[in-house]
Enzyme design. Structure first.
Site, PDB file in Angstrom:
ATOM      1  N   SER A 168      -0.373 -29.368 -45.333  1.00 29.87           N
ATOM      2  CA  SER A 168      -0.742 -30.515 -44.506  1.00 29.87           C
ATOM      3  C   SER A 168      -1.096 -31.683 -45.413  1.00 29.87           C
ATOM      4  O   SER A 168      -2.048 -31.604 -46.199  1.00 29.87           O
ATOM      5  CB  SER A 168      -1.952 -30.174 -43.630  1.00 29.87           C
ATOM      6  OG  SER A 168      -2.510 -31.381 -43.130  1.00 29.87           O
ATOM      7  N   HIS A 211       3.738 -30.368 -43.105  1.00 31.33           N
ATOM      8  CA  HIS A 211       2.945 -30.523 -41.877  1.00 31.33           C
ATOM      9  C   HIS A 211       2.295 -31.904 -41.857  1.00 31.33           C
ATOM     10  O   HIS A 211       1.601 -32.289 -42.796  1.00 31.33           O
ATOM     11  CB  HIS A 211       1.883 -29.428 -41.827  1.00 31.33           C
ATOM     12  CG  HIS A 211       1.097 -29.373 -40.558  1.00 31.33           C
ATOM     13  ND1 HIS A 211       1.585 -28.813 -39.388  1.00 31.33           N
ATOM     14  CD2 HIS A 211      -0.148 -29.810 -40.262  1.00 31.33           C
ATOM     15  CE1 HIS A 211       0.666 -28.901 -38.448  1.00 31.33           C
ATOM     16  NE2 HIS A 211      -0.410 -29.509 -38.941  1.00 31.33           N
ATOM     17  N   ASP A 265      -0.149 -34.421 -39.727  1.00 24.86           N
ATOM     18  CA  ASP A 265      -1.192 -34.459 -38.699  1.00 24.86           C
ATOM     19  C   ASP A 265      -1.388 -35.871 -38.178  1.00 24.86           C
ATOM     20  O   ASP A 265      -1.895 -36.735 -38.885  1.00 24.86           O
ATOM     21  CB  ASP A 265      -2.514 -33.948 -39.288  1.00 24.86           C
ATOM     22  CG  ASP A 265      -2.494 -32.439 -39.485  1.00 24.86           C
ATOM     23  OD1 ASP A 265      -2.237 -31.729 -38.505  1.00 24.86           O
ATOM     24  OD2 ASP A 265      -2.732 -31.994 -40.626  1.00 24.86           O
ATOM     25  N   MET A 306      -3.297 -38.288 -35.644  1.00 14.22           N
ATOM     26  CA  MET A 306      -4.567 -38.339 -34.895  1.00 14.22           C
ATOM     27  C   MET A 306      -4.808 -39.741 -34.366  1.00 14.22           C
ATOM     28  O   MET A 306      -4.585 -40.719 -35.080  1.00 14.22           O
ATOM     29  CB  MET A 306      -5.715 -37.950 -35.825  1.00 14.22           C
ATOM     30  CG  MET A 306      -5.556 -36.589 -36.453  1.00 14.22           C
ATOM     31  SD  MET A 306      -6.928 -36.262 -37.559  1.00 14.22           S
ATOM     32  CE  MET A 306      -6.492 -34.618 -38.134  1.00 14.22           C
ATOM     33  N   HIS A 359       2.419 -32.576 -35.972  1.00 15.96           N
ATOM     34  CA  HIS A 359       1.354 -32.080 -35.103  1.00 15.96           C
ATOM     35  C   HIS A 359       0.680 -33.276 -34.446  1.00 15.96           C
ATOM     36  O   HIS A 359      -0.077 -33.992 -35.094  1.00 15.96           O
ATOM     37  CB  HIS A 359       0.385 -31.270 -35.982  1.00 15.96           C
ATOM     38  CG  HIS A 359      -0.814 -30.736 -35.264  1.00 15.96           C
ATOM     39  ND1 HIS A 359      -1.858 -30.137 -35.950  1.00 15.96           N
ATOM     40  CD2 HIS A 359      -1.152 -30.700 -33.950  1.00 15.96           C
ATOM     41  CE1 HIS A 359      -2.778 -29.752 -35.078  1.00 15.96           C
ATOM     42  NE2 HIS A 359      -2.388 -30.099 -33.867  1.00 15.96           N
ATOM     43  N   MET A 382      -1.944 -34.901 -32.369  1.00 18.16           N
ATOM     44  CA  MET A 382      -3.280 -34.807 -31.771  1.00 18.16           C
ATOM     45  C   MET A 382      -3.542 -36.145 -31.098  1.00 18.16           C
ATOM     46  O   MET A 382      -4.421 -36.916 -31.504  1.00 18.16           O
ATOM     47  CB  MET A 382      -4.312 -34.487 -32.859  1.00 18.16           C
ATOM     48  CG  MET A 382      -4.230 -33.038 -33.336  1.00 18.16           C
ATOM     49  SD  MET A 382      -5.026 -32.750 -34.915  1.00 18.16           S
ATOM     50  CE  MET A 382      -3.678 -33.166 -36.022  1.00 18.16           C
ATOM     51  N   MET A 427      -4.898 -23.260 -33.404  1.00 13.78           N
ATOM     52  CA  MET A 427      -5.888 -23.950 -34.215  1.00 13.78           C
ATOM     53  C   MET A 427      -7.010 -22.971 -34.552  1.00 13.78           C
ATOM     54  O   MET A 427      -7.641 -22.402 -33.663  1.00 13.78           O
ATOM     55  CB  MET A 427      -6.502 -25.136 -33.446  1.00 13.78           C
ATOM     56  CG  MET A 427      -5.598 -26.332 -33.227  1.00 13.78           C
ATOM     57  SD  MET A 427      -4.875 -27.094 -34.697  1.00 13.78           S
ATOM     58  CE  MET A 427      -6.285 -27.379 -35.739  1.00 13.78           C
ATOM     59  N   ASP A 485      -3.423 -22.962 -38.133  1.00 12.74           N
ATOM     60  CA  ASP A 485      -3.777 -24.238 -38.763  1.00 12.74           C
ATOM     61  C   ASP A 485      -5.292 -24.416 -38.792  1.00 12.74           C
ATOM     62  O   ASP A 485      -5.922 -24.436 -37.731  1.00 12.74           O
ATOM     63  CB  ASP A 485      -3.125 -25.369 -37.940  1.00 12.74           C
ATOM     64  CG  ASP A 485      -3.274 -26.745 -38.559  1.00 12.74           C
ATOM     65  OD1 ASP A 485      -3.779 -26.866 -39.686  1.00 12.74           O
ATOM     66  OD2 ASP A 485      -2.852 -27.717 -37.883  1.00 12.74           O
TER      67      ASP A 485
HETATM   68  C1  DX5 Z   1      -6.824 -30.364 -38.458  1.00 10.89           C
HETATM   69  C2  DX5 Z   1      -5.372 -30.388 -38.880  1.00 10.89           C
HETATM   70  C3  DX5 Z   1      -5.037 -29.444 -39.996  1.00 10.89           C
HETATM   71  C4  DX5 Z   1      -5.803 -29.729 -41.251  1.00 10.89           C
HETATM   72  C5  DX5 Z   1      -5.925 -28.469 -42.039  1.00 10.89           C
HETATM   73  O1  DX5 Z   1      -6.981 -31.113 -37.300  1.00 10.89           O
HETATM   74  O2  DX5 Z   1      -4.539 -30.047 -37.792  1.00 10.89           O
HETATM   75  O3  DX5 Z   1      -3.639 -29.439 -40.233  1.00 10.89           O
HETATM   76  O4  DX5 Z   1      -5.216 -30.721 -42.032  1.00 10.89           O
HETATM   77  O5  DX5 Z   1      -6.738 -28.705 -43.140  1.00 10.89           O
HETATM   78  P1  DX5 Z   1      -7.448 -27.504 -43.928  1.00 10.89           P
HETATM   79  O6  DX5 Z   1      -6.362 -26.601 -44.406  1.00 10.89           O
HETATM   80  O7  DX5 Z   1      -8.162 -28.211 -45.030  1.00 10.89           O
HETATM   81  O8  DX5 Z   1      -8.373 -26.818 -42.953  1.00 10.89           O
HETATM   82 ZN    ZN Z   2      -2.361 -29.753 -38.136  1.00 17.71          ZN
END
Ligand code: DX5
Ligand code: ZN
Length: 223
Positions: free
Chosen positions: A12, A37, A39, A41, A70, A72, A141, A179
């Site tokens: 990620s 990956h 993320d 947000m 991903h 969010m 998650m 994840d």
């Molecule tokens: C959290 C993300 C993850 C995050 C994981 O909302 O979806 O992908 O980046 O990070 P680590 O591996 O540090 O928990």
């Molecule tokens: Zn993620």
């Protein structure tokens, strides 16, 4: 027991150096990553803001690996086309992010991307039972979404096991990703429960040697 012995590793980039994102994508690709990956947000569905489709598009030339995006964000529907055009191979939406996951997944497929569904820690596996035939990826998650560097929730292991059973019952080829809080200690727990994709931010990008970090996530797995 579930027979996958070599999970796919999806770093990620949330934990990468944002000032050098392109190089950071190239570096994990060279180090043996299977997917990238990304993320996304929105400061609304989750209490943090990361990046949008422009960044996905800007990173696209840096790797031929599948981009696992991903989302969010809530709502997701108005942005699906932008992420598909930006080069997302997989587009994952949260089952909690709106009442019409079925429509969104259809839309993602029509855009030529692989649809995926994500479950937050409080969501039971049965929440996705009616849409299993529509997805190529299910993501569990193992932390509350929004931030990297959180502690792996072992309470999610029974859900991973149950989803693996549900996937097997479909007879379809569906990837089961986990994840959040994945590191060399928690990775084998997730794999033993049935995960075949491990997403990791800090356990890769906060390490000095990305290849060694990726190997460490794969190596403890027993047959
Ligand atoms: C959290 C993300 C993850 C995050 C994981 O909302 O979806 O992908 O980046 O990070 P680590 O591996 O540090 O928990
Ligand atoms: Zn993620």
């Amino acid at each position: 027991m579930h027979s996958v012995t070599r999970p796919l590793i999806a770093p990620s980039v949330l934990a990468a150096d944002f000032a050098r994102l392109g190089e950071e994508v190239q570096a994990v690709a060279r180090a043996g990553a299977d997917w990238i990956h990304l993320d996304v947000m929105d400061g609304h569905f989750v209490p943090n803001i990361s990046f949008g489709p422009q960044v996905v598009k800007a990173l696209r030339p840096y790797s031929t690996l599948p981009f696992d995006v991903h989302l969010m964000i809530e709502p997701a529907d108005p942005y699906l086309e932008a992420f598909a055009k930006a080069g997302a191979d997989h587009i994952l939406i949260h089952i909690e992010a709106g009442p019409h996951a079925h429509r969104s997944l259809q839309h993602i497929r029509a855009l030529g991307a692989k649809p995926g569904i994500v479950l937050c820690p409080a969501t039971p596996p049965e929440a996705v039972s009616e849409i299993l035939d529509m997805v190529d990826v299910i993501l569990v998650m193992s932390v509350n979404p929004g931030f990297g560097g959180q502690k792996f929730l072992t309470s999610q292991l029974p859900k991973i096991r149950r989803l693996r059973e549900m996937i097997t019952a479909t007879g379809r080829d569906i990837r089961l990703a986990v994840d959040g809080g994945i590191d060399p200690k928690t990775a084998p727990l997730a794999v033993e429960a049935g995960a075949d994709v491990l997403i990791a931010g800090s356990a890769i990008y906060a390490q000095p040697d990305y290849a060694a970090a990726i190997d460490a996530l794969r190596s403890p797995v027993t047959a």
